[in-house]
Design an enzyme around this catalytic site. Sequence first.
Site, PDB file in Angstrom:
ATOM      1  N   HIS A  92      61.179  -4.443  -9.613  1.00 45.31           N
ATOM      2  CA  HIS A  92      60.955  -3.313 -10.537  1.00 45.31           C
ATOM      3  C   HIS A  92      61.136  -3.500 -12.210  1.00 45.31           C
ATOM      4  O   HIS A  92      60.790  -2.863 -12.816  1.00 45.31           O
ATOM      5  CB  HIS A  92      61.321  -2.158  -9.605  1.00 45.31           C
ATOM      6  N   TYR A 145      53.208   6.636 -22.120  1.00 44.36           N
ATOM      7  CA  TYR A 145      54.617   6.601 -21.534  1.00 44.36           C
ATOM      8  C   TYR A 145      55.447   6.270 -22.694  1.00 44.36           C
ATOM      9  O   TYR A 145      55.120   5.407 -23.533  1.00 44.36           O
ATOM     10  CB  TYR A 145      54.818   5.526 -20.538  1.00 44.36           C
ATOM     11  N   ARG A 162      53.563   0.446  -5.564  1.00 43.40           N
ATOM     12  CA  ARG A 162      52.706   1.415  -4.759  1.00 43.40           C
ATOM     13  C   ARG A 162      51.597   1.920  -5.653  1.00 43.40           C
ATOM     14  O   ARG A 162      51.512   2.224  -6.899  1.00 43.40           O
ATOM     15  CB  ARG A 162      53.419   2.632  -4.617  1.00 43.40           C
TER      16      ARG A 162
END
Length: 724
Positions: free
Chosen positions: A474, A507, A444
Amino acid sequence: MLDKKADRTPPNEAAVETGDGKAKAPANINLKSPAYYISRELSWLSFNERVLHEAIDPRTPLLERLKFLAIFSNNLDEFFMVRVAGIKKQIEAQVSRRTPDGRTPVEHLQAIGQKLRPAFAKQQECFLQVNAQLREHGIQLLDYDDLNSKQVTYLQSYFEDQIFPVLTPLAVDPGHPFPYISNLSLNLAVVVREADSEETHFARIKVPKVLPRFIQLPKSLQSEDTVWAAVPLEQVIGKNLTFLFSGMVVEEYYTFRITRNADLFVEEDDADDLMLALEQELRKRRLGGSLVRIELQSGTSPEVLSTLLTEMHLNEDDIYEVTGLVGLGDLMTLIGLPLPEHKDPDWSAVVPSPWNHINRDDADGEGDDVFSIIRRRDRLVHHPYISFSATVQQFITQAAADPDVLTIKMTLYRTSGDSPIINSLISAAENGKQVVALVELKARFDEENNINWARTLEKAGVHVVYGLLGLKTHTKVALVVRKEHDGIRRYVHIGTGNYNPKTARIYTDLGLLSCNEDLGADLTDLFNFLTGYSQQKAYRQLLIAPITLRERMLALIKQEMTYGTEGRIIAKMNSLVDPEIIQTLYQASQVGVSIDLIIRGTCCLTPGVEGVSDNIRVISIIGRFLEHSRIFYFHNGGNVQFYIGSADWMPRNLDRRVEAITPVLAPHLRRDLTNLLDICLADNRQAWEMQSDGTYVQRQPQPNESERSTHEQLMQQTKGKPAY
C-alpha cells in the site's frame, strides 16, 4: 498553536504521581472495556452521515449537493459489498467472537440496520428537496407523469429507436426460472396478464447500463426558462412496457436494485499464478456473490415483494425502501453539466515558482530540471493545492527521459487508466533504463485495472512485481537513481496518496521529494525486500510496516507520556481502529498528554471520557476535497518529530500491508506542516467534533467570528504563497 495546551478537566483523582513528579495512569480502569471503543461499522456510518450532511447543508451549491448524495450512495454500495457481506459470512459460519466494542456479528448487523435506515430515509428526503430547488433554477429531472403530450411522443419514439432493441424481458414461470440478478444492477419487476384472463405473470427487465441513466429532452421541447431537462431511463422503459409485452396487459411495475458480496477471496498460498487466480475471482465478482441488500421502490405490492424475497433468498431486514429515485449514485453524472453557478468555484492547482522554470532558462543559474530543484532542498507537495502533474508527475517524466538516470523503481496501488506515470515507465524501459514497478494486484475494486497495467508494463520491458505473499503493498514510494558528476545520487518521492493524476485533483495528499542519502538507502533496501529475498529488519529513517511501524508508533506515543502534561500528540489520518494504539493513547491521556486527532472517517476511540480520555479531542473534516493525508506530530520535549506516509492506525496497515512513513526533517517543511495542522484544528466550517458518546457535532462560527474552512483557507493561502 501546536504547542498550546487546550483546556482540560482536572486530572483524575485516582491518578498517582511517580517519583519524578510525573502523573501516572490510574490502575483501576480496564482500558480494554468495550465501553471505551466505538464500533468500526457504526463509526463508518457516522462518517457517511457527515458526507450526507454536505448534501443537506444549504451552503453547498446545488449540483455539489447532488454530488454528495451520489457519494453517500456509492459509499454505501461498497460498505454492503464488503463490510456487511463479511458480517453475514461470519453469521453463516456461526462466528460469535466479539469485536472490541463488545458486539457479536448478529448484534452488529442489527445495529447497522437501526443506524442506517434513518440516514437512508434522510437521503431520499434530501434528494426530493434538492430536485425541487433545481427545478426552480431550470434544471429539471422530471417524472414521466409530468410530461406534456409532445414530450411523451418524443420519448415514445426514442424508446422504440434507441431503447427497445437493447431490452430483454425475462419471464418467470415453471418453464423460466428466476433470472440471475447481477450486482448493483437496476431492474424492473413487471406484472402482466393476458387480456382475457385474471392470472398474472411476473417478468424482470434489466435497465441496461450501456444507455444513459437520464434521457435528455431536446431544447425544442423545453420551456424558455429551462436549462436542462431529462427523465430517468427506467421511467421511460416502464411507461412503454406495452411494446415489450405485445397483446398483454401491464398491471404494474416497480424499480429495484440489488447489492451482492463483491469481496475477492484468493488463496495466495495455493495460487501458482496470482494474476491468473485474481482474474478467475474477478469473473466471479462480475456475477457477484451472495445477495446482501435490495433497494426497492416504495409502495411495491406485497405479491411482488414476496416473489423477490423468496426467489433471491432475502428477508425483510435486507430491504431498503426508496421514496424517490432508486440508485442515486448515478446523480454523479450531473456534476458535468456546464452550470458553474451551481458548483464550487473552479480550482486550478498552483505550480510552485521553482517548477515553473523547468525546461526554461533558470535565472539563478542552479539548473532547470526537477533534480536541481530537489538538490537545492527538500520539497513538500500538497495536492490538490499544488499541481501533481507539474511536480510528482514531472519528476517521473523527466526521470524517464533523462540520459543520466539509470534506474526508476516505484509502487503502484491505484492509478488512472490513461496514466502519464505508466506511459513514463514504459518510455523509460524503452530508453534502456532499469525500471521496476511493484503493482498491487489486490487493490480492492482496482484489481482488473492493475492486471491490465501489469501486462502493459511487462510487454514494454518493465520488471513487474506483484508484492509479497499475504501482504498488500500500500506504500506510495518512488526511487530514481541518477549518475551525476560527483557520483551516484538517489532521489525519492514518499507520499500519502496514489500516483493517480485524477484523484490528485480531489484528494488531499502530501508528498516528500528529497535526495536525502538515508532515505535513498532506505528505499533501496525496501525495494530489495519487496522484489527479492531480503530480510531487512532495520531502516535508517523510514518506518516500515509490517516490520517497524507498529513498534515505533507505540514508542513515540509512550515517549510523550514521559513528559506528562507537557506531552503533545497530533495525528491526522483516514481511520483509527487499532485497539493497541487506542489503548496506548488512553494511557497517554491519563498522564496528561494533550492529544488532537484529525480522523476523516472511522474512529473507534472514544474521546472526552473522564479518567480515560479527558485530554483527547477528535475532529473530522468533510468538504469539497477528500481528506487523505496522514501526518503524525510528536512534541518530544520541544525537539519536534513530524512524519507523513501511507498508513492509518489500523491493524491492516500496521500488520498486513507494506507501508512507509517518512520523517520530515527540513525546518521549512515542518513549518508548512505546522501551518496545515493549525488550520485543520481551527476549522469552524468543515470540522465535526466527536462527542464522548460517539456522535459528532459540526462546528459553527461564533457570533462575530469569521468562517474558517480548511479547504478554502489552503486554496487562498496557496495562491499567495511565495516561491519555496
